[in-house]
Design an enzyme around this catalytic site. Structure first.
Site, mmCIF file in Angstrom:
data_model
loop_
_atom_site.group_PDB
_atom_site.id
_atom_site.type_symbol
_atom_site.label_atom_id
_atom_site.label_comp_id
_atom_site.label_asym_id
_atom_site.label_seq_id
_atom_site.Cartn_x
_atom_site.Cartn_y
_atom_site.Cartn_z
ATOM 1 N N CYS A 77 0.810 -1.234 0.000
ATOM 2 C CA CYS A 77 0.000 0.000 0.000
ATOM 3 C C CYS A 77 0.837 1.273 0.000
ATOM 4 O O CYS A 77 0.295 2.362 -0.199
ATOM 5 C CB CYS A 77 -0.957 -0.016 1.179
ATOM 6 S SG CYS A 77 -2.006 -1.469 1.160
ATOM 7 N N HIS A 95 -3.533 6.807 1.475
ATOM 8 C CA HIS A 95 -3.935 5.445 1.108
ATOM 9 C C HIS A 95 -5.298 5.173 1.737
ATOM 10 O O HIS A 95 -5.521 5.435 2.931
ATOM 11 C CB HIS A 95 -2.889 4.450 1.575
ATOM 12 C CG HIS A 95 -3.374 3.031 1.528
ATOM 13 N ND1 HIS A 95 -3.946 2.501 0.394
ATOM 14 C CD2 HIS A 95 -3.396 2.045 2.467
ATOM 15 C CE1 HIS A 95 -4.303 1.256 0.646
ATOM 16 N NE2 HIS A 95 -3.978 0.954 1.895
ATOM 17 N N ASN A 125 -10.146 -1.021 -0.114
ATOM 18 C CA ASN A 125 -8.686 -0.836 -0.127
ATOM 19 C C ASN A 125 -8.123 -1.475 -1.394
ATOM 20 O O ASN A 125 -8.156 -2.692 -1.538
ATOM 21 C CB ASN A 125 -8.114 -1.504 1.137
ATOM 22 C CG ASN A 125 -6.601 -1.449 1.213
ATOM 23 O OD1 ASN A 125 -5.919 -1.136 0.241
ATOM 24 N ND2 ASN A 125 -6.070 -1.775 2.385
HETATM 25 N N1 ACO Z 1 -17.821 -8.693 10.703
HETATM 26 C C1 ACO Z 1 -18.265 -8.820 11.983
HETATM 27 N N2 ACO Z 1 -17.425 -8.970 13.009
HETATM 28 C C2 ACO Z 1 -16.114 -8.986 12.755
HETATM 29 C C3 ACO Z 1 -15.587 -8.857 11.463
HETATM 30 C C4 ACO Z 1 -16.507 -8.722 10.401
HETATM 31 N N3 ACO Z 1 -16.118 -8.585 9.124
HETATM 32 N N4 ACO Z 1 -14.244 -8.903 11.513
HETATM 33 C C5 ACO Z 1 -13.933 -9.057 12.805
HETATM 34 N N5 ACO Z 1 -15.046 -9.104 13.563
HETATM 35 C C6 ACO Z 1 -15.166 -9.255 15.006
HETATM 36 C C7 ACO Z 1 -13.953 -9.838 15.640
HETATM 37 O O1 ACO Z 1 -13.969 -11.238 15.609
HETATM 38 C C8 ACO Z 1 -14.057 -9.276 17.032
HETATM 39 O O2 ACO Z 1 -14.965 -10.047 17.751
HETATM 40 P P1 ACO Z 1 -14.701 -10.391 19.299
HETATM 41 O O3 ACO Z 1 -14.693 -9.066 19.997
HETATM 42 O O4 ACO Z 1 -15.873 -11.250 19.662
HETATM 43 O O5 ACO Z 1 -13.394 -11.083 19.344
HETATM 44 C C9 ACO Z 1 -14.684 -7.902 16.839
HETATM 45 O O6 ACO Z 1 -15.322 -7.955 15.562
HETATM 46 C C10 ACO Z 1 -13.685 -6.780 16.835
HETATM 47 O O7 ACO Z 1 -12.589 -7.133 15.990
HETATM 48 P P2 ACO Z 1 -11.399 -6.150 15.726
HETATM 49 O O8 ACO Z 1 -10.363 -6.834 14.920
HETATM 50 O O9 ACO Z 1 -10.990 -5.527 17.020
HETATM 51 O O10 ACO Z 1 -12.137 -5.034 14.856
HETATM 52 P P3 ACO Z 1 -11.567 -3.646 14.416
HETATM 53 O O11 ACO Z 1 -12.418 -2.572 14.940
HETATM 54 O O12 ACO Z 1 -10.076 -3.553 14.681
HETATM 55 O O13 ACO Z 1 -11.786 -3.665 12.842
HETATM 56 C C11 ACO Z 1 -10.480 -3.963 10.851
HETATM 57 C C12 ACO Z 1 -11.134 -4.646 12.056
HETATM 58 C C13 ACO Z 1 -11.573 -3.290 10.064
HETATM 59 C C14 ACO Z 1 -9.776 -5.015 10.023
HETATM 60 C C15 ACO Z 1 -9.473 -2.892 11.363
HETATM 61 O O14 ACO Z 1 -8.637 -3.463 12.335
HETATM 62 C C16 ACO Z 1 -8.632 -2.297 10.277
HETATM 63 O O15 ACO Z 1 -9.129 -1.633 9.388
HETATM 64 N N6 ACO Z 1 -7.285 -2.477 10.378
HETATM 65 C C17 ACO Z 1 -6.386 -1.872 9.421
HETATM 66 C C18 ACO Z 1 -6.338 -2.622 8.144
HETATM 67 C C19 ACO Z 1 -5.512 -1.836 7.151
HETATM 68 O O16 ACO Z 1 -5.542 -0.625 7.154
HETATM 69 N N7 ACO Z 1 -4.725 -2.452 6.308
HETATM 70 C C20 ACO Z 1 -3.924 -1.575 5.431
HETATM 71 C C21 ACO Z 1 -2.832 -2.215 4.870
HETATM 72 S S1 ACO Z 1 -3.383 -3.294 3.617
HETATM 73 C C22 ACO Z 1 -2.015 -3.685 2.655
HETATM 74 O O17 ACO Z 1 -0.916 -3.256 2.851
HETATM 75 C C23 ACO Z 1 -2.292 -4.632 1.514
#
Ligand code: ACO
Length: 338
Positions: free
Chosen positions: A111, A265, A295
């Site tokens: 990214c 990004h 993304n």
């Molecule tokens: N739908 C419903 N629930 C979900 C989902 C989903 N799609 N995904 C995870 N959950 C659940 C988890 O299991 C967790 O449940 P639990 O509390 O019972 O354990 C809860 O939701 C919270 O999970 P988190 O991982 O804490 O959720 P978060 O708010 O962090 O959101 C996300 C997850 C959207 C992936 C976020 O962490 C994020 O955007 N991270 C950055 C990703 C990114 O920017 N990547 C960029 C680089 S990509 C590259 O270089 C190719």
């Protein structure tokens, strides 16, 4: 001596997959995805490939800049998802466009890839080696997405964006001009690489123990798709991106008041909002389109740049910041004067 972006282009696959469709595949909901990421739908390739999207985005950028294919000296394609190992995607783009005078190669930095490709092209141009560069980010992330993993499959999409960069100098004045350019700031931390990984499918000897054999889908484990520690990447982004933007502004003695837009990004709306907050800058300066595309890794910045350009939102003389972050870990920011 300086170099500026004179044309932009993009290609987005017409097929869309909305959050409801994903909710039919994994345990998630439209509401959850929108609230946690800001994403509503993503565009997914059908007949397109990383190379075909790159070529079309490049063609549109050349048209937009009024630059002929023969004038291009350098084609750089940033991608982690090329449909070809050999030849490189940039050589295929050259063939498609008839850019017969260009030197072509690919760059892989996820990214942050477009920011690094832009910096690489600028270094060549300002070093006097080339005059015109076509820089492209193109990704078919749907091929690397584990559609059974709700933690990642909600995030990614496909597409390509491109920019043409030209030296602002006549042959004679290249070495004499006193026009200015900006130094970028970039960082890498391989020590934290485990936060975002995807094994090469050419590494499947290790998996099957058999050589020279195509690896069928059912033999592939999840490590052959993108795997991510979402929270770790989130924390890294909201800390590192404002820091690197601060560094690039300080290095170039540019004040936030002089910046018209931060083209970040497009990974997660909450990351963009957190960066704006930490910089003390208004959200109006942070355009977003991840609602529509998700993304798209190295394609996200040039797609957004092209949308801004075609809507007439970028005016000559404006300073904008490009900021990328992602796998590696890698991150960086560059100041672009429009
Ligand atoms: N739908 C419903 N629930 C979900 C989902 C989903 N799609 N995904 C995870 N959950 C659940 C988890 O299991 C967790 O449940 P639990 O509390 O019972 O354990 C809860 O939701 C919270 O999970 P988190 O991982 O804490 O959720 P978060 O708010 O962090 O959101 C996300 C997850 C959207 C992936 C976020 O962490 C994020 O955007 N991270 C950055 C990703 C990114 O920017 N990547 C960029 C680089 S990509 C590259 O270089 C190719």
């Amino acid at each position: 001596m300086t170099a500026t972006i004179c044309g932009t282009g993009s290609y987005i696959p017409s097929y869309t997959m909305d959050n409801h469709e994903i909710a039919g595949m994994v345990d998630t909901s439209d509401e959850w995805i929108q609230e946690r990421t800001g994403i509503v739908r993503r565009h997914i390739i059908q007949n397109e490939t990383t190379v075909s999207m790159a070529a079309e985005a490049g063609r549109r950028a050349l048209e937009n800049g009024g630059v002929s294919a023969e004038e291009v000296d350098l084609i750089l394609v940033s991608t982690i998802s090329s449909n070809l190992i050999l030849p490189c995607a940039a050589c295929e783009v050259q063939k498609e466009l008839g850019a017969v005078n260009a030197t072509c190669f690919d760059l892989s930095a996820a990214c942050t890839g477009f920011v690094l490709a832009y910096n690489t092209a600028m270094a060549y141009l300002l070093g006097g080696m080339y005059r015109t560069a076509l820089v492209i980010g193109s990704e078919s992330l749907s091929n690397l997405t584990n559609w059974k993993d709700r933690g990642t499959c909600i995030l990614f999409g496909d597409g390509a964006g491109a920019a043409v960069i030209r030296l602002d100098a006549s042959d004679k004045s290249v070495l004499e001009s006193d026009g200015r350019s900006y130094l970028p700031v970039t960082h890498s931390d391989g020590g934290r690489g485990e936060a975002l990984t995807c094994k090469s499918r050419h590494d499947f000897n290790g998996l099957t123990g058999e050589k020279h054999r195509h690896c069928p889908e059912d033999m592939m484990d999840a490590s052959y798709y993108m795997q991510m520690d979402g929270q770790a990447v989130f924390k890294f982004a909201v800390k590192s991106v404002p820091e690197v933007i601060g560094e690039v502004l300080k290095l170039n003695r540019v004040d936030t008041r002089d910046i018209s837009y931060y083209i970040m990004h497009q990974a997660n709306q909450r990351i963009v909002e957190a960066v704006a907050k930490r910089l003390g800058e208004p959200m109006e300066k942070f355009p977003m389109n991840l609602k529509e595309y998700g993304n798209t890794s190295s394609a996200s910045i040039p797609i957004l740049l092209d949308e801004m350009n075609r809507k007439g939102r970028l005016k000559k003389g404006q300073k904008i910041v490009l900021a990328g972050f992602g796998a590696g870990l890698t991150w960086g920011a560059s100041i672009v004067e429009w």
